[in-house]
Design an enzyme around this catalytic site. Structure first.
Site, short mmCIF file in Angstrom:
data_model
loop_
_atom_site.label_atom_id
_atom_site.label_comp_id
_atom_site.label_asym_id
_atom_site.label_seq_id
_atom_site.Cartn_x
_atom_site.Cartn_y
_atom_site.Cartn_z
N CYS B 102 18.06 -29.78 44.45
CA CYS B 102 18.22 -29.97 45.88
C CYS B 102 16.84 -30.37 46.38
O CYS B 102 15.95 -29.53 46.45
CB CYS B 102 18.70 -28.69 46.58
N CYS B 105 15.85 -28.55 49.98
CA CYS B 105 15.68 -27.09 50.13
C CYS B 105 16.04 -26.40 48.82
O CYS B 105 15.19 -26.34 47.92
CB CYS B 105 16.46 -26.54 51.32
N SER B 106 17.23 -25.86 48.70
CA SER B 106 17.55 -25.17 47.44
C SER B 106 19.05 -25.01 47.26
O SER B 106 19.49 -24.03 46.65
CB SER B 106 16.89 -23.79 47.40
N CYS B 107 19.83 -25.95 47.77
CA CYS B 107 21.28 -25.85 47.62
C CYS B 107 21.64 -25.71 46.14
O CYS B 107 21.09 -26.43 45.29
CB CYS B 107 21.97 -27.08 48.21
#
Lengths: 103, 193
Positions: B102, B105-107
């Site tokens: 991602c 961000c950090s999906c």
């Protein structure tokens, strides 16, 4: 790049795979509060994510590799809640100060 | 009672403050916060993704459903994922290696893998794996020959990706629970083959 590689063993339950889900308890509380707020339809996750992305991008520019992910999360959540009127300006500050005086 | 770190870390105090405000206003139920945290810390983890992979290896029809409709297929196992509209499962083959990121961000497919590791959230991983995936994978212990195509999948809030690794040799006839032990978290992200 030296990423923190986790144990290269069989897939294991979170607590036994050698990695903490959260470095500090407040991060877990913050995360769970965010999820609860989404479930209660107080905030929209996509809106929150947009702010998180912007915050991370800003941190990437200012301080690459600072690894300040959860601070970015917190700032994004607070800003969103302020904007939609779930908290009043300065309210979190006041409550935090009150907690600091009583802990 | 909530389990707060009672120090004077400003961030910790602010998190506690926000939670208290929302609870006091009746906007969130503290039991929901507690159970959500418990769920993410103790019930979610890569062993769930491993179950999905093992079933796909053992059951070709399930594998087809998984590749066609990730969320629909994992729902057959009682699995899902908070805050995800689509789950796209990408299959490794002898010619193709998939890796997930991602970039913004950090999906991450929480419902199958739990919370992402710190390196997944790092600027280094997020920015470099798209630009130079072979180098990043090699640094992480996954060296790929040039004749294997590398595909990088950038996740979003709406679409989470999950890698179906290749079934290892010598696992024919193994029951699914044993097959699952051959699946590692990093394979399902794509930083291991």
């Amino acid at each position: 790049m030296t990423p923190e590689l986790d144990l290269d063993g069989p897939a294991a339950p979170p607590r036994s795979n050698g990695e903490l889900s959260f470095e500090h308890p407040w991060q877990g509380r913050l995360f769970a509060t965010t999820m609860a707020a989404c479930d209660a339809d107080l905030i929209d996750y996509a809106d929150f994510r947009d702010r998180l992305i912007a915050g991370i991008a800003e941190r990437d520019r200012r301080e690459p590799e600072a690894g300040d992910y959860w601070s970015a999360w917190q700032d994004a959540l607070e800003a969103l809640m302020l904007d939609i009127g779930l908290v009043e300006p300065g309210e979190i500050d006041r409550q935090a100060i009150e907690f600091s005086q009583h802990h | 009672m909530t389990d707060h770190d009672h120090d004077h870390d400003p961030r910790a105090l602010r998190a506690e403050a926000l939670e208290a405000i929302l609870i006091e206003r009746g906007l969130v139920d503290p039991a929901v916060i507690d159970s959500t945290l418990d769920y993410f810390e103790n019930d979610l983890g890569p062993m769930l993704g491993a179950q999905v992979v093992a079933k796909a290896w053992a059951d070709p029809a399930f594998k087809r459903r998984l590749l066609d409709d990730g969320l629909g297929a994992i729902a057959e196992l009682g699995l899902g994922g908070p805050q995800v509209d689509h789950l796209v499962v990408v299959e490794n083959t002898p010619d193709v290696h998939n890796v997930v990121v991602c970039t913004l961000c950090s999906c991450y497919p929480w419902g199958l893998l739990g919370l992402p590791p710190a390196w997944y959230k790092s600027l280094a991983y997020r920015s470099r794996v798209v630009r130079e995936p072979r180098n990043v994978l090699a640094e992480m212990g996954c060296e790929l020959p040039d004749d294997i195509e590398v595909r990088v999948w950038d996740s979003s809030a709406e679409v989470r990706y999950f890698v179906l690794p290749e079934r290892p040799n010598g696992t024919d006839g193994l029951p699914e629970d044993v097959l699952a032990e051959h699946v590692h978290r990093d394979q399902m992200i794509g930083v291991a083959r």
